[in-house]
Design an enzyme around this catalytic site. Sequence first.
Site, PDB file in Angstrom:
ATOM      1  N   LYS A 144       0.832  -1.215   0.000  1.00  0.00           N
ATOM      2  CA  LYS A 144       0.000   0.000   0.000  1.00  0.00           C
ATOM      3  C   LYS A 144       0.862   1.258   0.000  1.00  0.00           C
ATOM      4  O   LYS A 144       0.719   2.124   0.854  1.00  0.00           O
ATOM      5  CB  LYS A 144      -0.991  -0.023   1.166  1.00  0.00           C
TER       6      LYS A 144
HETATM    7  O1  LIG Z   1      -4.822  -4.639  -0.120  1.00  0.00           O
HETATM    8  C1  LIG Z   1      -5.261  -5.591   0.538  1.00  0.00           C
HETATM    9  O2  LIG Z   1      -4.886  -6.728   0.334  1.00  0.00           O
HETATM   10  C2  LIG Z   1      -6.378  -5.333   1.457  1.00  0.00           C
HETATM   11  C3  LIG Z   1      -7.271  -4.364   1.079  1.00  0.00           C
HETATM   12  C4  LIG Z   1      -8.499  -4.261   1.753  1.00  0.00           C
HETATM   13  O3  LIG Z   1      -9.369  -3.489   1.384  1.00  0.00           O
HETATM   14  N1  LIG Z   1      -8.739  -5.086   2.804  1.00  0.00           N
HETATM   15  C5  LIG Z   1      -7.829  -6.011   3.225  1.00  0.00           C
HETATM   16  O4  LIG Z   1      -8.144  -6.758   4.155  1.00  0.00           O
HETATM   17  N2  LIG Z   1      -6.611  -6.105   2.595  1.00  0.00           N
HETATM   18  C6  LIG Z   1      -5.575  -7.036   3.092  1.00  0.00           C
HETATM   19  O5  LIG Z   1      -6.015  -8.373   2.862  1.00  0.00           O
HETATM   20  C7  LIG Z   1      -5.676  -9.224   3.967  1.00  0.00           C
HETATM   21  C8  LIG Z   1      -6.952  -9.751   4.582  1.00  0.00           C
HETATM   22  O6  LIG Z   1      -6.664 -10.691   5.569  1.00  0.00           O
HETATM   23  P1  LIG Z   1      -7.782 -11.643   6.225  1.00  0.00           P
HETATM   24  O7  LIG Z   1      -8.873 -10.754   6.694  1.00  0.00           O
HETATM   25  O8  LIG Z   1      -7.041 -12.297   7.339  1.00  0.00           O
HETATM   26  O9  LIG Z   1      -8.224 -12.600   5.167  1.00  0.00           O
HETATM   27  C9  LIG Z   1      -4.830  -8.357   4.912  1.00  0.00           C
HETATM   28  O10 LIG Z   1      -3.468  -8.507   4.562  1.00  0.00           O
HETATM   29  C10 LIG Z   1      -5.276  -6.942   4.592  1.00  0.00           C
HETATM   30  O11 LIG Z   1      -4.265  -5.987   4.813  1.00  0.00           O
END
Ligand SMILES: O=C(O)c1cc(=O)[nH]c(=O)n1[C@@H]1O[C@H](COP(=O)(O)O)[C@@H](O)[C@H]1O
Length: 272
Positions: free
Chosen positions: A96
Site C-alpha cells: 500500500k
Molecule cells: O490490499 C489488501 O490486500 C487489502 C485491502 C483491503 O481493502 N482489505 C484487506 O483486508 N486487505 C488485506 O487483505 C488481507 C486480509 O486478511 P484476512 O482478513 O485475514 O483474510 C490483509 O493482509 C489486509 O491488509
Amino acid sequence: MTSQELTEQIFKKKSFLCVGLDTDLERIPTYLLSEKDPVFSFNKAIIDATHEYCVAYKPNIAFYEALGVDGWKSLKKTINYLHSEYPDLYTIADAKRGDIGNTSRMYAKAFFEDLGFDSVTVAPYMGKDSVEPFLEFTNKHTILLALTSNEGAFDFQTLKTGDDDLYKKVIKTSKDWQNSENLMYVVGATKAEYLADIRKIIPENFLLVPGVGAQGGSLEEVCKYGITKNVGLLVNSSRKIIYASDSSNFAEIAAAKAEAIQNQMAQELEKL
Ligand SMILES: O=C(O)c1cc(=O)[nH]c(=O)n1[C@@H]1O[C@H](COP(=O)(O)O)[C@@H](O)[C@H]1O
C-alpha cells in the site's frame, strides 16, 4: 507474469485463490519459534501445503517490516522460495505504497526489481504522478486501492465528488494514466454488491478481492457481481487459511481450508 498468463493459471488450476501470508509470530505454532527463521519456516510449510489450490500468494509487508531486518530477510527468503520452487504462482507485495514521483520510483524498484514481486498494492491518494512510476514496469501490475474492505472505506471512498463517488472517480481517472493497462484494483469482498457498478467502468481488469473468511465477505456474492468471462478476480484469504490450526499439522489443516475454497471456485468457473 502477464494478466493472460495469470488467467491461464486460473483455468488450469480451477482456482482464483490468493493465500495471504500475514505471518505473525504471535499466531504461528509456538514450536516453530525455536527455528532459526520461524517466519520463513511457517511460510514454507504453508506454501508447500497450499500451492496446488491457489494461484497467488500475498505477503502483507507490514508483518515483515514489524520485525525489522529479520523480517525483510524472511520476506526475501519467502519470495525467493516461491520463485525457485513455484515459478507459476503470482506474487503480490501488499505494501500500500505511493508518494511523490521519485520516491514512488524507489518503492517500485524495491518490490519489482529487488524482491521481484509480480505486483504491489498502491494507494491512489497522491494521484497520477505517485502511481505512474509503478506503471512503467513491464509485466508488472500495480494494484490500486479502489473500495477497501474495512468500515473506514465509507469515511472518504464513497464521498460524492461531482456526480461520482470518490472510488469511482479514482477508477475512471486512473484509466487515463500512462501504462494503465498494468493496473489492477482492490475491491473488498465485504462490499461485493458494489462490484456490479465497478464492472461497468472496468469490465476487463483484474480485481484483488480481500475480505472473504475472517472479515465475513462471501465468495458467492463476489462472483455474482464481479466475475467476468476471463474470471478477472483474485480472491484473497489470509487468517482463515493460515491460522486454521496452531497444532503440528497446521499446514495440512490450512491446505484443507484452501482446498474447500478452491472447490467452491471450481464450481463458479463451471458456470462461465
Ligand atoms: O490490499 C489488501 O490486500 C487489502 C485491502 C483491503 O481493502 N482489505 C484487506 O483486508 N486487505 C488485506 O487483505 C488481507 C486480509 O486478511 P484476512 O482478513 O485475514 O483474510 C490483509 O493482509 C489486509 O491488509
